[in-house]
Design a protein around this motif. Sequence first.
Motif, short mmCIF file in Angstrom:
data_model
loop_
_atom_site.label_atom_id
_atom_site.label_comp_id
_atom_site.label_asym_id
_atom_site.label_seq_id
_atom_site.Cartn_x
_atom_site.Cartn_y
_atom_site.Cartn_z
N ALA A 175 0.82 -1.22 0.00
CA ALA A 175 0.00 0.00 0.00
C ALA A 175 0.85 1.26 0.00
O ALA A 175 0.31 2.38 0.01
N GLY A 176 2.16 1.10 0.02
CA GLY A 176 3.05 2.25 -0.12
C GLY A 176 3.72 2.73 1.16
O GLY A 176 4.32 3.81 1.17
N PHE A 177 3.65 1.95 2.23
CA PHE A 177 4.22 2.38 3.50
C PHE A 177 5.54 1.63 3.76
O PHE A 177 5.62 0.42 3.60
N ALA A 178 6.55 2.39 4.19
CA ALA A 178 7.87 1.80 4.44
C ALA A 178 7.85 0.97 5.72
O ALA A 178 7.22 1.35 6.72
N ILE A 179 8.55 -0.16 5.68
CA ILE A 179 8.63 -1.07 6.82
C ILE A 179 9.99 -0.93 7.50
O ILE A 179 11.02 -0.79 6.84
N ASN A 180 9.99 -0.98 8.82
CA ASN A 180 11.23 -0.96 9.59
C ASN A 180 11.98 -2.27 9.36
O ASN A 180 11.50 -3.35 9.74
N GLU A 181 13.15 -2.19 8.73
CA GLU A 181 13.93 -3.38 8.41
C GLU A 181 15.03 -3.65 9.43
O GLU A 181 15.77 -4.64 9.31
N SER A 182 15.16 -2.80 10.44
CA SER A 182 16.23 -2.97 11.43
C SER A 182 16.05 -4.29 12.18
O SER A 182 15.01 -4.53 12.80
N GLY A 183 17.05 -5.16 12.11
CA GLY A 183 16.93 -6.45 12.76
C GLY A 183 16.04 -7.41 12.02
O GLY A 183 15.67 -8.46 12.56
N GLY A 184 15.69 -7.06 10.77
CA GLY A 184 14.77 -7.87 9.98
C GLY A 184 13.36 -7.29 10.02
O GLY A 184 13.00 -6.56 10.95
#
Length: 265
Positions: free
Chosen positions: A187-196
């Motif tokens: 839907a266009g929202f960035a996901i926190n990738e820190s630590g996976g």
Amino acid sequence: MTINDFYSNLWEDYIQITPQAEKIRQLFLETDSEVVNDHVAFRTFSDSPIDLNFLKDVVLSLGYQVQDSYDFTVKKLKAMSFIHEDKKVPKVFVSELERHKLSDASQAILARYCDQIQPVKSEPEVFWSGRHWQMPSFDDYATVLEESEYAAWLLVIGLRVNHFTVNVNLLHSTDRLEDVLDRVQAAGFAINESGGRIKGTPDVLLEQGSTMADKIKVSFSDGQAHFVPSCFYEFAKRYKNSQGELYQGFVAANADKIFESTSSK
């Protein structure tokens, strides 16, 4: 104030600076009859009239009891979680920055602002009261940011809910956190990738993921205007323990990475 009024006020304040949250909630309401909140989180400064000990008493007055305490050594934070006597009511997580553990330069900057905090009434409204100090200069913000993203965020945003959390277990469309994050990202929202993308595993009984915080434009006291992180939306999937009950606690290693959802980098 009823507990429903408390959360209604929190949500309205939250979406004013976190428009993604209402958009994501509406996204899931297209397929789910309701979106249930698992917990909310707050940030504050130690050694101040609104420190963790003060806020603890306000939370307890709302029918909560202390659940556990946590230390985040690297981030120089400590925290407490609270669970309500009515288990259907969301949990609360409150953390505070241990100012005395920062560098002398950051301590001096934060002291100038924390010294402006006046004693406040021990009432639920404190949780959407915002800054209790003047807006910082951009130079002060930038200096503190180099050492503590948490401190810089709090210096600008103040005492407001940091995030709400979707209870993935109670979604009807899916109970897989990966599905939820995929849908949010699509839907266009960035996901926190820190630590996976997913913090935690079924083995620790809790999986968590989150968006990256919205950005809002603020005017600093020296006249400079910049975009800074506001708040984010979290998603939590809980697993059953050996007694067959859903785990209701928090996992410090997960939370350590969730904090980075407000990173400005």
